[in-house]
Design a protein around this motif. Structure first.
Motif, PDB file in Angstrom:
ATOM      1  N   GLU A  85       0.831  -1.206   0.000  1.00  0.00           N
ATOM      2  CA  GLU A  85       0.000   0.000   0.000  1.00  0.00           C
ATOM      3  C   GLU A  85       0.866   1.257   0.000  1.00  0.00           C
ATOM      4  N   GLN A  86       1.927   1.258   0.777  1.00  0.00           N
ATOM      5  CA  GLN A  86       2.821   2.414   0.816  1.00  0.00           C
ATOM      6  C   GLN A  86       3.464   2.656  -0.551  1.00  0.00           C
ATOM      7  N   MET A  87       3.875   1.585  -1.204  1.00  0.00           N
ATOM      8  CA  MET A  87       4.508   1.710  -2.522  1.00  0.00           C
ATOM      9  C   MET A  87       3.512   2.220  -3.560  1.00  0.00           C
ATOM     10  N   VAL A  88       2.298   1.695  -3.522  1.00  0.00           N
ATOM     11  CA  VAL A  88       1.270   2.146  -4.469  1.00  0.00           C
ATOM     12  C   VAL A  88       0.946   3.616  -4.221  1.00  0.00           C
ATOM     13  N   ARG A  89       0.769   3.990  -2.970  1.00  0.00           N
ATOM     14  CA  ARG A  89       0.478   5.397  -2.644  1.00  0.00           C
ATOM     15  C   ARG A  89       1.587   6.312  -3.156  1.00  0.00           C
ATOM     16  N   ALA A  90       2.839   5.939  -2.912  1.00  0.00           N
ATOM     17  CA  ALA A  90       3.968   6.769  -3.343  1.00  0.00           C
ATOM     18  C   ALA A  90       4.015   6.872  -4.865  1.00  0.00           C
ATOM     19  N   THR A  91       3.745   5.785  -5.556  1.00  0.00           N
ATOM     20  CA  THR A  91       3.752   5.790  -7.019  1.00  0.00           C
ATOM     21  C   THR A  91       2.630   6.674  -7.552  1.00  0.00           C
ATOM     22  N   VAL A  92       1.433   6.534  -6.982  1.00  0.00           N
ATOM     23  CA  VAL A  92       0.297   7.351  -7.407  1.00  0.00           C
ATOM     24  C   VAL A  92       0.580   8.830  -7.164  1.00  0.00           C
ATOM     25  N   ILE A  93       1.068   9.164  -5.990  1.00  0.00           N
ATOM     26  CA  ILE A  93       1.350  10.565  -5.664  1.00  0.00           C
ATOM     27  C   ILE A  93       2.410  11.130  -6.617  1.00  0.00           C
ATOM     28  N   GLY A  94       3.466  10.371  -6.858  1.00  0.00           N
ATOM     29  CA  GLY A  94       4.514  10.839  -7.761  1.00  0.00           C
ATOM     30  C   GLY A  94       4.017  11.031  -9.181  1.00  0.00           C
ATOM     31  N   CYS A  95       3.325  10.037  -9.705  1.00  0.00           N
ATOM     32  CA  CYS A  95       2.820  10.094 -11.077  1.00  0.00           C
ATOM     33  C   CYS A  95       1.805  11.223 -11.230  1.00  0.00           C
TER      34      CYS A  95
END
Length: 155
Positions: free
Chosen positions: A16-26
């Motif tokens: 979940e942390q990785m997905v959140r970080a990827t979504v926020i960055g993208c």
């Protein structure tokens, strides 16, 4: 058994942390790539030829750039289908909304980022902006996907 359950919980939390970080960055980069209207860059079709807009017309009264950037809206589960009156030249407000929404992502969530202004698709696909002639969303999605693949190859 408790250690396996804890391991699964830890894996889910990290995912979940990785997905959140990827979504926020993208999503943040999409917002930054979104052009902010600048009448000095506008073109006007005059007798079949594109010319400097300001040589023929004044900007619309009260015009302020940043409406397209401000209309990026984030949601989970269902896309937002309306527009907003938010003007966001810097992208700070739209990015704050992305962060707030992305922090609610759980395993299985679907994150949506929409821009429902009528000219958003023209800028994305038809080259309506010299600031984003190749679009904003498509480029970022391709770059993010390539980064994910490259990172996966490291493992």
């Amino acid at each position: 058994m408790a250690t396996i359950e804890q391991a699964v919980l830890n894996i889910n939390k990290r995912a979940e942390q990785m997905v959140r970080a990827t979504v926020i960055g993208c999503a943040s980069r999409i917002i930054k790539r979104t052009p902010v209207g600048n009448p000095e860059l506008w073109l006007f079709k005059n007798n079949g030829v594109y010319v400097d807009y300001l040589a023929y017309k004044d900007p619309p009264e009260g015009y302020v750039g940043g409406t397209l950037r401000g209309n990026w809206q984030s949601s989970i589960s269902n896309p937002i289908k309306t527009t907003t009156n938010r003007v966001d030249k810097t992208g700070v407000a739209a990015t704050s909304e992305v962060i707030s929404t992305a922090l609610k992502i759980k395993i299985g969530s679907v994150f949506y980022m929409t821009n429902n202004l009528p000219y958003a698709a023209r800028i994305e696909f038809d080259g309506w902006s010299t600031q984003a002639s190749a679009g904003m969303l498509r480029i970022e999605v391709l770059e993010t996907a390539a980064a994910i693949r490259a990172n996966r190859m490291k493992d």
